[in-house]
Design an enzyme around this catalytic site. Structure first.
Site, PDB file in Angstrom:
ATOM      1  N   GLU A   2     -61.787  -7.510  14.263  1.00  0.00           N
ATOM      2  CA  GLU A   2     -62.987  -6.709  14.456  1.00  0.00           C
ATOM      3  C   GLU A   2     -63.758  -7.265  15.656  1.00  0.00           C
ATOM      4  O   GLU A   2     -63.588  -8.432  16.035  1.00  0.00           O
ATOM      5  CB  GLU A   2     -63.873  -6.748  13.206  1.00  0.00           C
TER       6      GLU A   2
ATOM      7  N   LYS B 190     -62.883  -1.299   3.632  1.00  0.00           N
ATOM      8  CA  LYS B 190     -61.661  -0.521   3.370  1.00  0.00           C
ATOM      9  C   LYS B 190     -61.589  -0.122   1.894  1.00  0.00           C
ATOM     10  O   LYS B 190     -61.228   1.011   1.566  1.00  0.00           O
ATOM     11  CB  LYS B 190     -60.413  -1.330   3.753  1.00  0.00           C
TER      12      LYS B 190
ATOM     13  N   GLU C  85     -57.159   9.067   9.217  1.00  0.00           N
ATOM     14  CA  GLU C  85     -55.975   8.353   8.727  1.00  0.00           C
ATOM     15  C   GLU C  85     -55.910   6.911   9.230  1.00  0.00           C
ATOM     16  O   GLU C  85     -55.423   6.015   8.537  1.00  0.00           O
ATOM     17  CB  GLU C  85     -54.697   9.099   9.147  1.00  0.00           C
TER      18      GLU C  85
ATOM     19  N   GLY D 173     -55.774  -7.921  19.795  1.00  0.00           N
ATOM     20  CA  GLY D 173     -56.627  -6.725  19.757  1.00  0.00           C
ATOM     21  C   GLY D 173     -56.814  -6.174  18.360  1.00  0.00           C
ATOM     22  O   GLY D 173     -57.185  -5.012  18.192  1.00  0.00           O
TER      23      GLY D 173
ATOM     24  N   LYS E  17     -63.923   2.937   9.674  1.00  0.00           N
ATOM     25  CA  LYS E  17     -64.002   3.139   8.222  1.00  0.00           C
ATOM     26  C   LYS E  17     -65.428   3.110   7.692  1.00  0.00           C
ATOM     27  O   LYS E  17     -65.681   3.510   6.547  1.00  0.00           O
ATOM     28  CB  LYS E  17     -63.145   2.113   7.485  1.00  0.00           C
TER      29      LYS E  17
ATOM     30  N   ASP F 105     -64.407  -6.502   6.201  1.00  0.00           N
ATOM     31  CA  ASP F 105     -63.444  -5.459   6.586  1.00  0.00           C
ATOM     32  C   ASP F 105     -62.698  -4.959   5.342  1.00  0.00           C
ATOM     33  O   ASP F 105     -62.560  -3.742   5.135  1.00  0.00           O
ATOM     34  CB  ASP F 105     -62.454  -6.023   7.616  1.00  0.00           C
TER      35      ASP F 105
ATOM     36  N   VAL G 150     -57.499   2.930   7.558  1.00  0.00           N
ATOM     37  CA  VAL G 150     -56.854   1.918   6.708  1.00  0.00           C
ATOM     38  C   VAL G 150     -55.361   1.961   7.002  1.00  0.00           C
ATOM     39  O   VAL G 150     -54.766   3.036   7.031  1.00  0.00           O
ATOM     40  CB  VAL G 150     -57.096   2.219   5.208  1.00  0.00           C
TER      41      VAL G 150
HETATM   42  N1  LIG Z   1     -58.282  -2.712  16.595  1.00  0.00           N
HETATM   43  C1  LIG Z   1     -57.559  -2.205  15.588  1.00  0.00           C
HETATM   44  O1  LIG Z   1     -56.377  -2.530  15.436  1.00  0.00           O
HETATM   45  C2  LIG Z   1     -58.165  -1.205  14.642  1.00  0.00           C
HETATM   46  C3  LIG Z   1     -57.366  -0.644  13.655  1.00  0.00           C
HETATM   47  C4  LIG Z   1     -57.917   0.342  12.802  1.00  0.00           C
HETATM   48  C5  LIG Z   1     -59.237   0.698  12.958  1.00  0.00           C
HETATM   49  N2  LIG Z   1     -60.016   0.107  13.927  1.00  0.00           N
HETATM   50  C6  LIG Z   1     -61.412   0.548  14.083  1.00  0.00           C
HETATM   51  O2  LIG Z   1     -61.490   1.271  15.310  1.00  0.00           O
HETATM   52  C7  LIG Z   1     -62.794   1.083  15.898  1.00  0.00           C
HETATM   53  C8  LIG Z   1     -62.627   0.576  17.332  1.00  0.00           C
HETATM   54  O3  LIG Z   1     -61.926  -0.661  17.300  1.00  0.00           O
HETATM   55  P1  LIG Z   1     -61.577  -1.446  18.656  1.00  0.00           P
HETATM   56  O4  LIG Z   1     -60.656  -2.532  18.261  1.00  0.00           O
HETATM   57  O5  LIG Z   1     -61.173  -0.485  19.728  1.00  0.00           O
HETATM   58  O6  LIG Z   1     -63.022  -2.059  19.016  1.00  0.00           O
HETATM   59  P2  LIG Z   1     -63.494  -2.724  20.392  1.00  0.00           P
HETATM   60  O7  LIG Z   1     -62.301  -3.042  21.246  1.00  0.00           O
HETATM   61  O8  LIG Z   1     -64.450  -3.805  20.048  1.00  0.00           O
HETATM   62  O9  LIG Z   1     -64.296  -1.528  21.109  1.00  0.00           O
HETATM   63  C9  LIG Z   1     -65.437  -0.984  20.538  1.00  0.00           C
HETATM   64  C10 LIG Z   1     -65.980   0.071  21.485  1.00  0.00           C
HETATM   65  O10 LIG Z   1     -67.113   0.676  20.860  1.00  0.00           O
HETATM   66  C11 LIG Z   1     -68.139   0.812  21.815  1.00  0.00           C
HETATM   67  N3  LIG Z   1     -69.429   0.906  21.141  1.00  0.00           N
HETATM   68  C12 LIG Z   1     -69.987   0.030  20.273  1.00  0.00           C
HETATM   69  N4  LIG Z   1     -71.198   0.473  19.878  1.00  0.00           N
HETATM   70  C13 LIG Z   1     -71.386   1.660  20.506  1.00  0.00           C
HETATM   71  C14 LIG Z   1     -72.460   2.592  20.546  1.00  0.00           C
HETATM   72  N5  LIG Z   1     -73.587   2.403  19.846  1.00  0.00           N
HETATM   73  N6  LIG Z   1     -72.329   3.707  21.313  1.00  0.00           N
HETATM   74  C15 LIG Z   1     -71.194   3.907  22.044  1.00  0.00           C
HETATM   75  N7  LIG Z   1     -70.158   3.053  22.055  1.00  0.00           N
HETATM   76  C16 LIG Z   1     -70.264   1.946  21.302  1.00  0.00           C
HETATM   77  C17 LIG Z   1     -67.998  -0.414  22.690  1.00  0.00           C
HETATM   78  O11 LIG Z   1     -68.674  -0.202  23.908  1.00  0.00           O
HETATM   79  P3  LIG Z   1     -68.635  -1.305  25.112  1.00  0.00           P
HETATM   80  O12 LIG Z   1     -67.260  -1.169  25.718  1.00  0.00           O
HETATM   81  O13 LIG Z   1     -69.676  -0.867  26.050  1.00  0.00           O
HETATM   82  O14 LIG Z   1     -68.875  -2.625  24.451  1.00  0.00           O
HETATM   83  C18 LIG Z   1     -66.470  -0.486  22.826  1.00  0.00           C
HETATM   84  O15 LIG Z   1     -66.025   0.364  23.880  1.00  0.00           O
HETATM   85  C19 LIG Z   1     -63.541   0.110  14.970  1.00  0.00           C
HETATM   86  O16 LIG Z   1     -64.370   0.847  14.114  1.00  0.00           O
HETATM   87  C20 LIG Z   1     -62.433  -0.564  14.178  1.00  0.00           C
HETATM   88  O17 LIG Z   1     -62.870  -0.950  12.893  1.00  0.00           O
HETATM   89  C21 LIG Z   1     -59.500  -0.816  14.779  1.00  0.00           C
END
Ligand SMILES: NC(=O)c1ccc[n+]([C@@H]2O[C@H](COP(=O)([O-])OP(=O)(O)OC[C@H]3O[C@@H](n4cnc5c(N)ncnc54)[C@H](OP(=O)(O)O)[C@@H]3O)[C@@H](O)[C@H]2O)c1
Length: 316
Positions: free
Chosen positions: A184, A199, A124, A181, A100, A195, A127
């Site tokens: 953040e 949003k 989508e 999972g 976001k 967060d 949020v």
């Molecule tokens: N988790 C949820 O339920 C959820 C729901 C809606 C939206 N989101 C959004 O979706 C996104 C991902 O969430 P997540 O839960 O999957 O996060 P996560 O598990 O912490 O994974 C983040 C990923 O981003 C990579 N990364 C960070 N900085 C980077 C950079 N400069 N260049 C390339 N890769 C980079 C990390 O690399 P490394 O593996 O090398 O550390 C990791 O693979 C976030 O923006 C979050 O706000 C998450």
């Protein structure tokens, strides 16, 4: 359609699993993934090797048609996702993101850049995971103006407050959200209301053409809430909820607030527990209407990304 991933964390893994499960129904194939510390992979096997020198090199080699941007949120700037998205637009790629930050910091500019390049931009899952918010307004509410919104949009704080209400500690609640999972990458972004503020700014920018930044949201998180506060609210038939609200001011402008509120148990925003989320849109022609998601998991975030990809194929 070939899909490049930036970020390979909880959401990206769930998305790759979903594409694999649904591969007979949908024509999306993984072209590669690039991460911060875990290297870069090319091809559908996702065998990670040495990192590409930068995102430009990754995108040039991956030869994808769409970027799915899933890097960590940086609430203060929207980076690095903002740059990643622009690198993709510059190469004629469509972009789907669950991050976001870019919407909260530069939505109008990104929308204009995508249009200028003739590519699609979808978000989508940013949020309420895969529940329709932006798509509901775009597809189902033609002619309606969104004047404001009220939401209970942060799952991690709900889980922390529920844990505290059940006699567990603040740290237990954080650990529970992390194990699911849904926290953040840095959970203080949830706890301190960032967060929710990001949003709110994203929603205001997309739905209300607000052109605001998260820093403009009046923000108070739940760090100062004690177990005693949670119990006292419960004893009074109330629930503490970290709310995100926006309203159009009579003289123009938009006021946005994130703060813990003690709400009566019957308030719609107090009815959603744990990972469940609720967003009410206050509109001119349709009154107040809402979207609710009951206990979504990261699989529903992955579905939101898939729905965006399907939506893009409809425009081609
Ligand atoms: N988790 C949820 O339920 C959820 C729901 C809606 C939206 N989101 C959004 O979706 C996104 C991902 O969430 P997540 O839960 O999957 O996060 P996560 O598990 O912490 O994974 C983040 C990923 O981003 C990579 N990364 C960070 N900085 C980077 C950079 N400069 N260049 C390339 N890769 C980079 C990390 O690399 P490394 O593996 O090398 O550390 C990791 O693979 C976030 O923006 C979050 O706000 C998450």
């Amino acid at each position: 359609m070939r899909v490049a991933l930036i970020g390979y964390g909880s959401v990206a893994r769930a998305f790759v699993r979903l594409l694999d499960e649904q591969k007979k129904r949908f024509p999306f194939r993984i072209a590669g993934a690039h991460t911060l510390r875990h290297g870069t992979a090319y091809g559908p096997e996702l065998a990670f090797g040495p990192a590409a020198a930068n995102v430009a090199e990754f995108l040039d080699k991956a030869q994808a048609e769409v970027l799915v941007e899933l890097s960590s949120l940086a609430p203060e700037t929207g980076e690095p996702a903002l740059t990643h998205i622009r690198e993709a637009f510059a190469r004629g790629l469509h972009v789907v993101t669950a991050n976001k930050g870019p919407l909260a910091h530069a939505f109008a500019a990104l929308r204009a850049e995508a249009a200028a390049r003739g590519v699609e931009f979808r978000y989508e899952s940013t949020v309420m995971d895969g529940s329709p918010v932006y798509n509901m307004v775009r597809n189902c509410l033609p002619g309606v103006r969104v004047l404001g919104f009220s939401g209970a949009l942060n799952s991690t704080t709900k889980i922390i407050l529920r844990a505290m209400g059940n006699g567990r500690t603040f740290a237990d609640g954080v650990a529970e959200a992390q194990s699911m999972g849904i926290a953040e990458t840095d959970p203080s972004y949830d706890v301190d209301g960032w967060d929710s503020a990001v949003k709110a700014a994203a929603l205001a920018n997309v739905l209300m053409d607000a052109n605001v930044r998260p820093q403009e949201v009046e923000r108070e998180g739940i760090r100062a809430i004690s177990a005693e506060d949670v119990r006292a609210a419960g004893d009074a038939g109330e629930q503490i909820v970290l709310t995100s609200r926006a309203e159009t001011l009579p003289g123009g402008g938009i006021r946005m607030r994130v703060r813990p509120e003690r709400l009566p148990i019957g308030d719609p925003l107090a009815t959603v527990q744990g990972t469940s989320n609720l967003l009410l849109l206050h509109t001119d022609l349709m009154g107040t209407l809402g979207t609710i998601s009951i206990e979504p998991r990261v699989e529903q975030t992955a579905y939101g990304l898939l729905s965006d990809l399907v939506d893009i194929t409809r425009t081609l």
